[in-house]
Structure formats: C-alpha cells, structure tokens
Design an enzyme around this catalytic site. Structure first.
Site, short mmCIF file in Angstrom:
data_model
loop_
_atom_site.label_atom_id
_atom_site.label_comp_id
_atom_site.label_asym_id
_atom_site.label_seq_id
_atom_site.Cartn_x
_atom_site.Cartn_y
_atom_site.Cartn_z
N GLY A 1 0.80 -5.37 0.52
CA GLY A 1 -0.19 -5.46 -0.55
C GLY A 1 0.40 -5.98 -1.85
O GLY A 1 -0.32 -6.54 -2.68
N GLU B 1 3.59 -5.68 7.42
CA GLU B 1 2.64 -4.74 8.05
C GLU B 1 2.83 -4.63 9.55
O GLU B 1 2.58 -3.59 10.15
CB GLU B 1 1.19 -5.18 7.75
CG GLU B 1 0.74 -4.97 6.31
CD GLU B 1 1.04 -6.15 5.40
OE1 GLU B 1 1.84 -7.03 5.78
OE2 GLU B 1 0.44 -6.19 4.31
N ALA C 1 0.85 -1.20 0.00
CA ALA C 1 0.00 0.00 0.00
C ALA C 1 0.89 1.24 0.00
O ALA C 1 2.04 1.19 0.46
CB ALA C 1 -0.87 -0.01 1.25
N GLU D 1 0.23 -9.60 -1.48
CA GLU D 1 -1.19 -9.96 -1.54
C GLU D 1 -1.71 -9.88 -2.98
O GLU D 1 -2.51 -10.71 -3.41
CB GLU D 1 -1.99 -9.04 -0.61
CG GLU D 1 -1.68 -9.32 0.86
CD GLU D 1 -2.19 -8.24 1.80
OE1 GLU D 1 -1.83 -7.05 1.61
OE2 GLU D 1 -2.95 -8.56 2.73
#
Ligand code: CAA
Length: 256
Positions: A107, A130, A63, A110
C-alpha cells in the site's frame, strides 16, 4: 501523537506520515487522518502543491498487517471500505509530489502511485510484496503499476514481490528524479515550489488531462486536452504568461 503531521510553507505544504514505530504502516486511523489533511489543504487556494513524505527509513511499508489482516475476512475487509479512502486521495486536485525515502511497499507503493509525481531518495525501495502474504495488491497496484511500467515488468514485480531500488525505479519510469539522501526532502520541496509558481488553472487542467491518458481512449483524451487548451485562452494567467514572454519579464500567476 498524530499519525500525520502537516507543515504549511505556503504556497506548498508538507504532509508527513508519522507512525515510525511500524514504518508508517497504513492503519485505518492513519488513512483517515491523511484523507482529512489532504482535503483540507485541497480546499485552500493558498496551497498550490503538496509534498507527501514519510521518514528516512520508510515512506510507508503498506497496509497495517498486524491490525488489519490477522483476523480479517472478506466481510470485514468489505466493511473497512479502504477503497473509499483511496478514492478520496485520488480526487485531490492540488498536485501531490510523493517524496519517497526508504520503503514504499505494498500500500505504500500504491499510495505513492496515487500521487501525481514520485521522487525518491537514493535510499528508496519500491515493491508490491503482497504475494508473500498470500494476497495481491488491493489499492490499485496491479492497475497503476502496469500502466506505469508496462505489463512485463509489472508482472515480474507483482508475482515475485521483488523490491526495486531508486535507480531501477527511475529506469522503469516509476520515479521522476532520484535525489541524494542528504538533500532529498529539500529537493522535493524545491520541485513543489516550482509547480506552485505555475498558473494554477493550467496546472489543474494539465493534471486532469494526464490522468485521463491512463484512464480512457486516445480520442477521449485528445478531446479533453483540446477543450482544456481552448478554455485556458480565457484566463488572466494566459494573458500574463504571454505578455511576460513578449516583454521579457517574469510572469506572476494569480489563478484567474
Ligand atoms: N504492518 C504492520 N507492521 C509493520 C509493517 C506492516 N506493513 N511493516 C513493518 N512493520 C513493523 C514490524 O512488525 C516491526 O514491528 P516490531 O518492532 O513490533 O516487531 C517494525 O515495523 C519494524 O519493522 P521490521 O523489524 O520488520 O524492520 P526491517 O527493517 O527488518 O524490515 C521491511 C523492513 C522489509 C519493510 C519489513 O518490515 C516488511 O517486510 N514489512 C511488511 C511489508 C509488506 O508486506 N507490505 C505489504 C502489506 S499488504 C498491503 O499493503 C496490501 C495493500 O495493497 C493495501
């Protein structure tokens, strides 16, 4: 400059994330462009497999921490509604090969896991860091990583934020192939072309069946597989494949 570059090489297409200055951090703008690009390719029958990639240094570093997290509150995160974008990527039916060079973190990892196959350059590094930001994976990491590598390895990676290099990623089942850095994108495209030459209806049903294995009971998955298997006997491509085998020739599949 566009955040996402699409190159058509029918029957495959290459989608490249393009924010190199921030290691392809997944801003809202980038995710919107990515979803639009993938949906456009998915609606085009001429495209039978998609390669999703970044640049040499990064697939994606997660992110966009600076624009998305600094001022964020639970309400602002809810309003950003990132989940909807991720769900739209998940619903793409054309097979997507994630071709990872460099960082695939948070992310980024992911995003690779939402794809159907992950291949890596020997330079790749995967991780869910994270925890070091005081948060946890929020785009499926706790679920997809656990289903992929099992509870104990996933737990260690998510609780420590440790990065996994390409060879370890292959050993734990996160990556299908590790390719030399010099040829990795060409190798990923060759894999995509192999899949693109297969019968598209069978590819689609196989993809759905494998996904169902991660998302339902064994009985429900076997039932889906059985019905899909029978259904494929109604396709021209099944006639073609079987006839080609019997007559010792190469099949040509049409998606019918
Ligand atoms: N968001 C915003 N900017 C980022 C970024 C990110 N995720 N990752 C890197 N950048 C920026 C850096 O700030 C830097 O910008 P400046 O030149 O303006 O300072 C630029 O990209 C280059 O990065 P580095 O100088 O840090 O490069 P490095 O080679 O020294 O380190 C790295 C590379 C280890 C990947 C490091 O950049 C890093 O740790 N990035 C953050 C990784 C991360 O924590 N990702 C998870 C985000 S949370 C998430 O993804 C939640 C979710 O589930 C969706």
């Amino acid at each position: 400059m566009s955040n996402v570059i699409v190159t058509r090489e029918d029957p495959i297409a290459v989608v490249q994330l393009n924010r190199p200055e921030v290691l392809n951090a997944l801003s809202e703008g980038l995710l919107d462009e990515l979803v639009a690009a993938l949906e456009a390719l998915d609606s085009d029958d001429a495209v039978r497999c998609i390669v999703l990639t970044g640049n040499e240094k990064a697939f994606a570093a997660g992110a966009d921490i600076k624009t998305q997290f600094v001022e964020a509150t639970p309400i602002s995160m809810l309003k950003q509604d990132l989940t909807t974008r991720w769900e739209r990527v998940r619903k793409i039916r054309t097979p997507i090969v994630a071709a990872v060079s460099g960082y695939a973190l948070g992310g980024g990892c992911e995003l690779a896991m939402v794809c159907d196959i992950i291949v890596a350059s020997e330079t790749a590094q995967f991780g869910q860091p994270e925890i070091d930001l005081g948060i946890i994976p929020g785009a499926g990491g706790t679920q997809r990583l656990t289903r992929t590598v099992g509870k104990y390895v996933a737990m260690e990676l998510i609780l420590t934020g440790r990065r996994v290099k390409a060879d370890e990623a292959k050993a734990i089942g996160l990556v299908a192939h590790v390719y030399p850095a010099a040829t990795f994108l060409e190798d990923a495209k060759a894999l995509a072309r192999t899949i693109a030459a297969k019968p598209p209806v069978a590819v689609r049903l196989a993809t759905e069946a494998v996904d169902i294995a991660l998302n339902s009971t064994l009985d429900a998955g076997l039932e889906f597989e059985r019905r899909s298997f029978y259904l494929l006997f109604a396709t021209e491509d099944k006639q073609e494949g079987v006839d080609a085998f019997v007559n010792k020739r190469k099949p040509v599949f049409k998606g019918r």
